[in-house]
Every structure is written in C-alpha cells, then in structure tokens.
Write an enzyme that holds these catalytic residues in place. Structure first.
Site, PDB file in Angstrom:
ATOM      1  N   GLN A  45       0.795  -1.218   0.000  1.00 56.13           N
ATOM      2  CA  GLN A  45       0.000   0.000   0.000  1.00 56.13           C
ATOM      3  C   GLN A  45       0.830   1.272   0.000  1.00 56.13           C
ATOM      4  O   GLN A  45       0.328   2.335  -0.366  1.00 56.13           O
ATOM      5  CB  GLN A  45      -0.957  -0.001   1.204  1.00 56.13           C
ATOM      6  N   HIS A  65      -2.110  -5.363 -12.772  1.00 51.73           N
ATOM      7  CA  HIS A  65      -1.488  -5.171 -14.087  1.00 51.73           C
ATOM      8  C   HIS A  65      -2.280  -5.841 -15.201  1.00 51.73           C
ATOM      9  O   HIS A  65      -2.363  -5.323 -16.312  1.00 51.73           O
ATOM     10  CB  HIS A  65      -0.066  -5.733 -14.078  1.00 51.73           C
ATOM     11  N   ASP A  78       2.258   0.320  -8.004  1.00 53.59           N
ATOM     12  CA  ASP A  78       3.610   0.331  -8.560  1.00 53.59           C
ATOM     13  C   ASP A  78       4.498   1.377  -7.903  1.00 53.59           C
ATOM     14  O   ASP A  78       5.690   1.159  -7.678  1.00 53.59           O
ATOM     15  CB  ASP A  78       3.565   0.593 -10.068  1.00 53.59           C
ATOM     16  N   ARG A 103       4.063   0.105  13.011  1.00 58.44           N
ATOM     17  CA  ARG A 103       3.692  -1.207  12.484  1.00 58.44           C
ATOM     18  C   ARG A 103       3.750  -1.152  10.963  1.00 58.44           C
ATOM     19  O   ARG A 103       3.046  -0.379  10.330  1.00 58.44           O
ATOM     20  CB  ARG A 103       2.281  -1.598  12.950  1.00 58.44           C
ATOM     21  N   HIS A 148       0.791  -9.154   4.723  1.00 52.92           N
ATOM     22  CA  HIS A 148      -0.310  -8.210   4.593  1.00 52.92           C
ATOM     23  C   HIS A 148      -0.778  -8.217   3.133  1.00 52.92           C
ATOM     24  O   HIS A 148      -0.651  -7.226   2.427  1.00 52.92           O
ATOM     25  CB  HIS A 148       0.117  -6.812   5.042  1.00 52.92           C
ATOM     26  N   ASN A 192      -2.078 -10.726   8.606  1.00 53.51           N
ATOM     27  CA  ASN A 192      -2.988  -9.617   8.893  1.00 53.51           C
ATOM     28  C   ASN A 192      -4.356  -9.862   8.273  1.00 53.51           C
ATOM     29  O   ASN A 192      -4.467 -10.090   7.075  1.00 53.51           O
ATOM     30  CB  ASN A 192      -2.425  -8.309   8.336  1.00 53.51           C
ATOM     31  N   GLU A 193      -5.392  -9.813   9.106  1.00 49.96           N
ATOM     32  CA  GLU A 193      -6.784  -9.911   8.658  1.00 49.96           C
ATOM     33  C   GLU A 193      -7.026 -11.084   7.699  1.00 49.96           C
ATOM     34  O   GLU A 193      -7.435 -10.900   6.552  1.00 49.96           O
ATOM     35  CB  GLU A 193      -7.234  -8.610   7.999  1.00 49.96           C
ATOM     36  N   ASN A 333      -7.910  -5.691  14.808  1.00 50.52           N
ATOM     37  CA  ASN A 333      -8.243  -4.582  13.921  1.00 50.52           C
ATOM     38  C   ASN A 333      -9.735  -4.318  14.034  1.00 50.52           C
ATOM     39  O   ASN A 333     -10.550  -5.232  13.844  1.00 50.52           O
ATOM     40  CB  ASN A 333      -7.889  -4.904  12.468  1.00 50.52           C
ATOM     41  N   TYR A 335     -12.885  -1.407  13.113  1.00 47.80           N
ATOM     42  CA  TYR A 335     -13.261  -0.185  12.409  1.00 47.80           C
ATOM     43  C   TYR A 335     -14.688   0.278  12.692  1.00 47.80           C
ATOM     44  O   TYR A 335     -14.972   1.463  12.651  1.00 47.80           O
ATOM     45  CB  TYR A 335     -13.108  -0.371  10.894  1.00 47.80           C
ATOM     46  N   GLU A 402      -5.108  -1.932  14.168  1.00 51.18           N
ATOM     47  CA  GLU A 402      -5.665  -1.027  13.164  1.00 51.18           C
ATOM     48  C   GLU A 402      -6.978  -0.453  13.676  1.00 51.18           C
ATOM     49  O   GLU A 402      -7.781  -1.161  14.282  1.00 51.18           O
ATOM     50  CB  GLU A 402      -5.941  -1.729  11.825  1.00 51.18           C
TER      51      GLU A 402
END
Length: 498
Positions: A45, A65, A78, A103, A148, A192-193, A333, A335, A402
């Site tokens: 990310q 891509h 990219d 992290r 991740h 992660n998740e 995590n 939200y 998170e």
C-alpha cells in the site's frame, strides 16, 4: 452483486453526511504511562518500487497489471507513496508525530521473489534490516507483519491460500525474516486480517486473486492461513524466541455486534455473527477447533445440499494441537459496529457463507446522520469488543493494531478527529474501568495510500500524500496534529484530570 466491505460502507456514510457528526462524551482521564502509541501501514500500500532490487511479482502486482479495472480508479501500487525510496522521510514524520511504535509489513516478494528458498534476495533483506535499525535510531520501536496480502504470484498460480503447501512456504519465509530482523523486532504479526483476505480474495473476488467461491474456497483459505500462522509461530518459539525475546500472534479484524432488538432470536443471531467473524479465526487459536456453531450450521447445510462432507474443512487431531495456543497477545483490527437481526433459515441452493451464518446485519433502520453517528462513536463499540475478546479468549494482552476511517478531506479532517477520539475514549474506558490490558494502539493509517480495490479513492491517512506532485508531498492533517498532541499528553482532550 458486488459485496462492499464494512470499511467501504463506513466511507459511503461519511461522504453522504459530511465531515461533522455529533460527538459522544469523551473520556478526560489519562492513558497509563506504559501505553504504546503508534501508526500502521502495509508494504504494497505504500512502498512502490514494485520490481526494483530483485523484488518478485506479488499477486496484487499481477491482479492490477492484468486487469486495471479491478480498482475503482484503475490505478495500482507500482509507486504508491514511494516509501521504498522515501522511507527516511517517513521515519521523520513518525518522529515528528511522537509515536513510539511503527507497524509495517515485510513484502514477501522482496525476500523470496518466487516464494521459494532458491530465489533468496539479499537486497530485500538488507533493505528491511537498514529500515528497522533506522527506526530504532530514532527512538521508534518496529513491529513487523509478515503477511499483509501480497502473496508471491508464483505461489498464487499454484493455488495460493487454497494449497496446503503455502503454509510451508510461509514458514520458510518467516524463518529468514526472524533470523535477520529478529534482533531488532520484538513484536510480530503473522497474518494480517485473514478473514478479509479470504472473504474478499476468495469469496466475492473483489481483491486479489479474484476468486469467487463464497461457500467453499473461503473456508479452505481460512484453514491454510491458520496453518501458516501456526507454522511461523512454532518456528519463532522453537528457534528464535529464547534469544530474541519477542512476541508473535495473529491479527484478526472484527466488528462489534449488537442485537437489533432485545429478542432472544436477535441475541442468538448476534452470537452467530460474532462466531462466524471473530470466532472463525480466534477460536482455533485461543480455544481449539472452529466455533461449534460453524461446524453445526455448515455441516448441516452441506448435507442438505447433497454433499458427501462439510464444506468447512475438518482439522486432524495433530492440526488442532498444532494451531491451538499459538498466541502471545491478541492483535485486533476494529473499524466499525453492526446491528444484527435473526432471519428465517435461508433456502438450500448455491453454497454461501452468508446463508451459512444465517444472520442479517445493518447500521440501523435507515441511513440518517444519527445512524452515521451511531456507527462512528457508538457507546461501548470499542469497549464492547475489547471486553468480548478479553473475557472469551483470555489473551493476557491486546494490541489494537488497526483503527481508523476514510474521508475525502485533504487537511481539515475533523470527522477523523471525532472518530479517533470516540474510539480511543471507548478503549480508555475498557482499560481503566474494566481492567482490559490493552498494551498499545497503532492507528490506520500513517499515510494516505493504495486502498486495495478502492485504489486511491479512499484516504485513511492522518498524513496527506499529494499523489499528483512529483515529490508525493506529505502534509500533516488536522487529525495528525490532534494525534501528535494526544500521544504526547496521553490525553484525548485539551486537559485531563489526574
């Protein structure tokens, strides 16, 4: 129908009702002096440099891509925030914020470009060793995530998280990272998740690798990722922990669930919802085996579908023992929150996770600002989930790894300030009033970044990144300034009581 993630729905509400919502009452007491403040990111990310210095192709490189339309803006990672080249600048931003923890995730394809040992890439190892040393030199503790979402494309082509051998490849990769980064990193996350990886990548197909098998592949994906987690855990504890003295666990994402009414049916449905989300991954690690409601419901529906065995893969006795107890803390995590309602038993037809769990969720009766307020700063949302984890899984220590919200605000993001303040206030209630041991918090995210299928259309960063500028200029948002004051004072408001 395309299934939106809960985070996406949160963002739709924010966009619909603007950047100012009624505030809940904010806790005016201080966080404990031992509490660790941080910020979080992930390699794909933010890093960019997708094919530099020997890095291999990940499934997200391949996914974006080969079909640019898989992201809302037809863009990819990219370059992203170009943190592969601008990491020194990012460390200075962390130092300016005053956080003590960062992290980040290691890109598997920088270490093993194909996912196999014979593709070992020293340049990738050197990059991360240099990076974590520089973090420490600036007084920032690195906490590293091994996975991740950026699986090597070679492994993806061999079945990815549906192939049991991927767990073995993950262990080989983890061993290299532990050996080289372990002297500097003392807090590790394995996967992660996994729920989001499996549901979005192997269920509705919105994320890489784009597989749509919502009633079958999601369960096999969960099994392999849990085996991968346990493999890394045992390698660390058998080979490295005694000398390196670190901790390692899985990071699980979950909503806080409330019954839509006080009816017995809605209360039961809320338990089902929690078991099919949080329990799906937490129960094998902290208790042993899948939650019983998952075993029963998926097994019964599979039989009614005429299948010879359950679509939920059974564990062998050895596997149960291998996975159970593989935790040193609970990585959470969180939200948002949901209301849960009971529904009539779904008809037997095409296999589906959603029919298997047999519940309905919503944010409320209608889409109004008051419901948006409930979503963002609903009393006991964070506190309720932390207490659930603490009381049901007895983890000893919790890290909220998170928590955040996306807004379109460039700099003046008061909505995000309200969100963070509300959730952290709930967290402080859990710590001070309920005795929940929350050791630290890393907000999502340090920077605006590539938000998977949403591309760059969702901005979670407390620091703005101008993706149109040559230098990808970073600028503190109002939320970063608020967070900076909070981490320096351990206080959510202008003045705390002692």
């Amino acid at each position: 129908m395309k299934v939106l993630s809960l985070i996406s729905v949160t963002c739709l509400i924010v966009e619909a009702f603007g950047a100012s919502l009624p505030k809940a009452e904010i806790n005016n007491r201080k966080f404990p002096e031992s509490f660790k403040w941080g910020a979080a990111t992930a390699a794909y990310q933010i890093e960019g440099g997708w094919n530099e210095d020997g890095k291999g192709e990940s499934m997200w490189d391949h996914f974006t891509h080969t079909n640019p339309s898989v992201t809302d803006d037809k863009l990819n990672g990219d370059v992203a925030c170009d943190s592969y080249h601008r990491w020194r600048e990012d460390i200075q931003l962390l130092k300016q914020l005053g956080v003590s923890v960062y992290r980040f995730s290691v890109a598997w394809t920088r270490i093993l470009p194909t996912g196999y040992l014979d593709s070992y890439n020293q340049a990738g190892v050197d990059f991360y060793v240099t990076f974590v040393k520089e973090l420490l030199a600036n007084g920032i503790t690195p906490t590293a995530t091994l996975y991740h979402w950026d699986l090597p494309q070679v492994l993806n082509e061999q079945g990815g998280w549906l192939n049991d051998s991927t767990a073995d490849r993950f262990g080989e990769y983890a061993r290299i990272v532990f050996k080289n980064l372990g002297p500097y990193v003392k807090l590790w996350s394995t996967v992660n998740e996994p729920k989001s990886t499996c549901m979005l990548g192997y269920g509705d197909g919105a994320n890489a690798p784009g597989i749509k098998q919502i009633g079958t592949a999601v369960y096999q994906c969960a099994r392999v990722q849990l085996l991968a987690h346990a493999t890394a855990y045992h390698i660390y504890h058998n080979e490295f922990a005694a000398e390196q003295e670190g901790k390692i666990s899985l990071v699980i994402d979950s909503t806080y669930n409330e019954p839509a009414t006080d009816s017995e049916a809605d209360v039961e449905a809320t338990d089902w919802e929690t078991q099919f989300n949080l329990g799906w991954y937490a129960h094998p690690v902290y208790v042993g085996n899948w939650p019983q409601i998952m075993i029963d419901r998926i097994g019964n529906r599979s039989a009614l579908e005429g299948l010879p065995k359950s679509r939920l893969p059974a564990w062998s006795a050895e596997e149960l023992e291998f996975v159970k107890g593989t935790h040193d803390y609970f990585g959470l995590n969180m939200y948002t929150a949901l209301r849960v309602s009971a529904i009539d038993e779904p008809e037997i037809g095409d296999s589906s996770y959603y029919s298997d769990k047999g519940t309905a969720t919503s944010f409320g009766a209608d889409w109004t600002p008051s419901i948006a307020s409930w979503l963002v700063v609903y009393p006991f949302a964070m506190r309720g989930l932390l207490n659930y984890v603490w009381n049901n899984y007895n983890p000893g220590e919790i890290w909220v790894t998170e928590n955040g919200v996306a807004t379109n605000a460039t700099i003046n993001d008061q909505f995000r300030v309200d969100y963070l303040q509300g959730y952290l206030s709930n967290m402080l209630d859990a710590i001070l009033d309920d005795g929940v041991n929350v050791a630290g918090y890393t907000t999502w995210s340090l920077l605006d970044n590539f938000e998977w299928a949403r591309g760059y259309t969702q901005k979670f960063g407390i620091i703005s990144v101008d993706f149109t500028s040559e230098n990808l200029t970073r600028t503190f948002k109002d939320s970063a300034k608020w967070y900076q004051r909070t981490v320096n004072t351990y206080c959510l408001v202008e003045e705390c009581v002692e």
